[in-house]
Design an enzyme around this catalytic site. Sequence first.
Site, mmCIF file in Angstrom:
data_model
loop_
_atom_site.group_PDB
_atom_site.id
_atom_site.type_symbol
_atom_site.label_atom_id
_atom_site.label_comp_id
_atom_site.label_asym_id
_atom_site.label_seq_id
_atom_site.Cartn_x
_atom_site.Cartn_y
_atom_site.Cartn_z
ATOM 1 N N SER A 77 92.000 46.145 54.936
ATOM 2 C CA SER A 77 91.257 46.199 54.896
ATOM 3 C C SER A 77 90.581 47.281 53.367
ATOM 4 O O SER A 77 90.242 47.429 53.867
ATOM 5 C CB SER A 77 90.798 47.256 56.230
ATOM 6 O OG SER A 77 90.359 46.191 57.418
ATOM 7 N N LYS A 80 88.393 46.243 51.085
ATOM 8 C CA LYS A 80 87.098 46.563 51.356
ATOM 9 C C LYS A 80 86.320 47.733 50.037
ATOM 10 O O LYS A 80 84.592 47.609 50.184
ATOM 11 C CB LYS A 80 86.548 47.149 52.442
ATOM 12 C CG LYS A 80 86.761 45.865 53.725
ATOM 13 C CD LYS A 80 86.894 45.897 55.343
ATOM 14 C CE LYS A 80 87.380 44.912 55.834
ATOM 15 N NZ LYS A 80 87.305 45.269 57.318
ATOM 16 N N TYR A 204 86.956 36.842 51.481
ATOM 17 C CA TYR A 204 87.290 37.642 52.515
ATOM 18 C C TYR A 204 88.816 37.870 52.538
ATOM 19 O O TYR A 204 89.849 38.474 52.347
ATOM 20 C CB TYR A 204 86.212 37.986 54.118
ATOM 21 C CG TYR A 204 87.060 38.658 54.465
ATOM 22 C CD1 TYR A 204 86.806 40.087 54.099
ATOM 23 C CD2 TYR A 204 87.547 38.454 55.466
ATOM 24 C CE1 TYR A 204 86.794 40.968 55.132
ATOM 25 C CE2 TYR A 204 87.285 39.629 56.618
ATOM 26 C CZ TYR A 204 87.594 40.860 56.101
ATOM 27 O OH TYR A 204 87.617 41.529 57.298
ATOM 28 N N TYR A 256 88.297 53.616 60.851
ATOM 29 C CA TYR A 256 87.699 53.034 61.904
ATOM 30 C C TYR A 256 86.998 53.876 62.542
ATOM 31 O O TYR A 256 86.226 55.093 62.634
ATOM 32 C CB TYR A 256 89.282 52.199 63.280
ATOM 33 C CG TYR A 256 89.368 51.379 61.644
ATOM 34 C CD1 TYR A 256 88.581 50.062 60.604
ATOM 35 C CD2 TYR A 256 90.984 51.291 61.522
ATOM 36 C CE1 TYR A 256 90.042 49.236 60.159
ATOM 37 C CE2 TYR A 256 92.246 49.998 60.716
ATOM 38 C CZ TYR A 256 91.008 49.240 59.949
ATOM 39 O OH TYR A 256 92.027 49.160 59.013
ATOM 40 N N VAL A 274 95.417 47.057 58.633
ATOM 41 C CA VAL A 274 95.718 46.935 59.313
ATOM 42 C C VAL A 274 97.378 46.559 59.448
ATOM 43 O O VAL A 274 97.810 46.304 60.199
ATOM 44 C CB VAL A 274 95.374 45.516 61.012
ATOM 45 C CG1 VAL A 274 93.982 45.840 61.571
ATOM 46 C CG2 VAL A 274 95.312 44.486 59.865
HETATM 47 N N1 GLN Z 1 91.981 40.850 57.358
HETATM 48 C C1 GLN Z 1 91.572 41.890 58.437
HETATM 49 C C2 GLN Z 1 90.886 41.329 59.612
HETATM 50 O O1 GLN Z 1 89.255 40.891 58.991
HETATM 51 C C3 GLN Z 1 91.702 43.045 57.801
HETATM 52 C C4 GLN Z 1 90.996 43.903 58.826
HETATM 53 C C5 GLN Z 1 91.640 45.316 58.944
HETATM 54 O O2 GLN Z 1 92.582 45.646 58.378
HETATM 55 N N2 GLN Z 1 91.232 46.300 59.685
HETATM 56 O O3 GLN Z 1 90.697 41.012 60.744
#
Ligand code: GLN
Length: 331
Positions: A77, A80, A204, A256, A274
């Site tokens: 993430s 992003k 993505y 988050y 994550v």
């Molecule tokens: N690839 C992960 C997802 O979209 C990224 C999520 C994350 O790092 N929170 O599920």
Amino acid sequence: MVQGTMNLNTQIDKEWLQNYVDDWVAFYQKTTEEGKVASYIPVLAEANPDHLGIAIYGKNGMNITSGDTDVTFTIQSISKILTFIVACMERGVSYVLDRVDVEPTGEAFNSIMHLEMKSPNKPFNPFVNAGAITVTSLLEGKNSQEKLEPVFELLEKMIGYRPIINQQVFASEDETSARNRAIGYYLLETESLESPLDVTLETYFKQCSIETTVTDLAKIGLILANDGEDPDSEEEIIPRQIARITKAIMLTCGMYDASGKFATYVGIPAKSGVSGGIVALAPPRVRNAQFPFIEGCGIGVYGPALEERGNSVAGMKLLKHIASQWDLSIF
Ligand code: GLN
């Protein structure tokens, strides 16, 4: 163990700082036991939950690294941030923010609830999956390679080399992507996507699978800490307005549904992923010239054992400790 309270007279001594950070990494390494590695993407479950590493980069090449700093992991993430910056550079800030809001959700990163119930045509922010997938659809280019090229160019300027996509993680993400596909179809139905769904999702998943290290994350953080400028070469890498907006969204939405607590108790912009990575930064500050990294710093942390919201459990504790000891809070 080095004293818990910063000794202001010795802060300029790099060796003292190194010992200090080493001690606290060893201390917080034990708290990795409190978390679990992400398993919803099967390859991520292979990470070693005991790992904890940190890199702190400041001006003039000043840096401290400690713990498991050689481990590579996927950026997840944290990507992003990069796609948001590139979309703003390509399309303009107001174009992007007309399509994705800047409000925290208080919900999990992959929640669909708010999208349907509160804001069907405008995902809450670019750092939850619905917003990030929308932002990715705004990137210029016909396919994932063309869309990601400017992201790689930006990364290269910030970290000094072109990172790779971990194909195994990409395949694993793609195979286990039911929820992201559900979000994607929802966005398709609300006409939020500006690229075909398959191209958007492939891009993505690839952006999430870029391989990185704590040193890379610290270097990214340092550029953001300096409002988009490389503090040494003074080259503008990210336009100032975009860097500042990105930091504001990191502070309000970067961790988050723990973002409020992180802003309150740590007080610095950060973004987690994550796989256990966190990029954080402290802007230059003026309160007490005797603290280390007074001219600002970027911090990269890696600790794949996560708390229930998806943030590195030991990484957050380590950041909280260092931010309080070095007075890094922006408040
Ligand atoms: N690839 C992960 C997802 O979209 C990224 C999520 C994350 O790092 N929170 O599920």
